[in-house]
Scaffold this motif. Structure first.
Motif, short mmCIF file in Angstrom:
data_model
loop_
_atom_site.label_atom_id
_atom_site.label_comp_id
_atom_site.label_asym_id
_atom_site.label_seq_id
_atom_site.Cartn_x
_atom_site.Cartn_y
_atom_site.Cartn_z
N LYS A 1 4.30 -7.81 2.11
CA LYS A 1 3.13 -6.40 1.21
C LYS A 1 3.25 -5.85 0.99
O LYS A 1 4.14 -5.12 1.48
CB LYS A 1 1.98 -6.33 2.64
N ILE A 2 3.45 -6.41 -1.25
CA ILE A 2 4.16 -5.10 -1.62
C ILE A 2 3.38 -4.54 -2.52
O ILE A 2 2.32 -5.77 -3.40
CB ILE A 2 4.78 -6.50 -1.99
N GLN A 3 3.00 -3.49 -2.74
CA GLN A 3 2.32 -2.76 -3.90
C GLN A 3 0.72 -3.06 -3.63
O GLN A 3 0.71 -3.56 -4.40
CB GLN A 3 2.74 -2.36 -5.80
N TRP B 1 10.44 -7.59 -6.37
CA TRP B 1 10.17 -6.29 -6.76
C TRP B 1 9.60 -6.66 -8.53
O TRP B 1 9.75 -6.56 -9.16
CB TRP B 1 12.05 -5.98 -7.39
N TYR C 1 -1.84 2.10 -7.30
CA TYR C 1 -0.80 2.05 -6.19
C TYR C 1 -0.88 3.62 -5.34
O TYR C 1 -0.20 4.02 -6.26
CB TYR C 1 0.53 1.37 -5.69
N ASP D 1 1.70 4.40 -2.61
CA ASP D 1 2.52 4.34 -2.47
C ASP D 1 2.70 5.17 -1.12
O ASP D 1 3.62 5.47 -0.36
CB ASP D 1 3.68 4.91 -3.35
N ARG E 1 2.13 3.47 1.65
CA ARG E 1 2.11 2.66 2.71
C ARG E 1 3.32 1.74 2.60
O ARG E 1 3.84 1.87 0.85
CB ARG E 1 0.92 1.53 2.68
N ARG E 2 3.92 1.55 3.68
CA ARG E 2 5.14 0.86 2.84
C ARG E 2 5.50 -0.60 2.36
O ARG E 2 4.29 -1.45 3.02
CB ARG E 2 5.56 0.86 4.63
N ASP E 3 6.06 -0.73 2.21
CA ASP E 3 6.20 -2.87 1.02
C ASP E 3 7.51 -2.87 2.20
O ASP E 3 8.28 -2.53 2.80
CB ASP E 3 7.09 -2.39 0.34
N GLU F 1 11.52 -3.30 5.24
CA GLU F 1 10.78 -2.71 4.87
C GLU F 1 11.82 -2.90 3.11
O GLU F 1 12.53 -3.53 3.00
CB GLU F 1 11.53 -1.26 5.52
N ARG G 1 12.02 0.70 -2.72
CA ARG G 1 11.27 0.77 -4.21
C ARG G 1 11.86 0.62 -5.14
O ARG G 1 11.88 0.23 -5.96
CB ARG G 1 10.65 2.47 -4.06
#
Length: 96
Positions: free
Chosen positions: A13-15, A35, A55, A57, A59-61, A71, A74
């Motif tokens: 789950k990214i961005q 990324w 987004y 930010d 929340r954690r990616d 994790e 960034r």
């Protein structure tokens, strides 16, 4: 490229978006997919929209592998990002 039935798959789950990594992938391909919002030169309209999306930010990616949850830093250029890329590459390319 079609993935074999027994090929490795890693989710994340990214961005705020779900991603799926199907092996085998090169380290550059992994970096580009994990990324994606840092892509320097968007080549399509969809990529341009992706770069501009809003987004939260707070929340954690995260990436989910066989070894657990990790994790996502960034910045793709940090030592932690390089370690994560190496680990994902090893899991997606077990025959190397």
């Amino acid at each position: 490229m079609a993935a074999e039935a027994n090929s490795a798959r890693i989710t994340g789950k990214i961005q705020g978006r779900d991603i799926l990594l199907d092996g085998p992938l090169s380290k550059d391909e992994i970096r580009d997919r994990v990324w994606w919002w840092q892509t320097p030169h968007p080549q399509t309209t969809r990529q341009q929209r992706d770069l501009r999306h809003e987004y939260d930010d707070s929340r954690r990616d995260v990436i989910t592998t066989l070894g657990g949850y990790y994790e996502v830093p960034r910045d793709r250029h940090t030592p932690e990002a390089h370690e994560l890329t190496d680990m994902l590459h090893a899991e997606l390319n077990p025959d190397e």
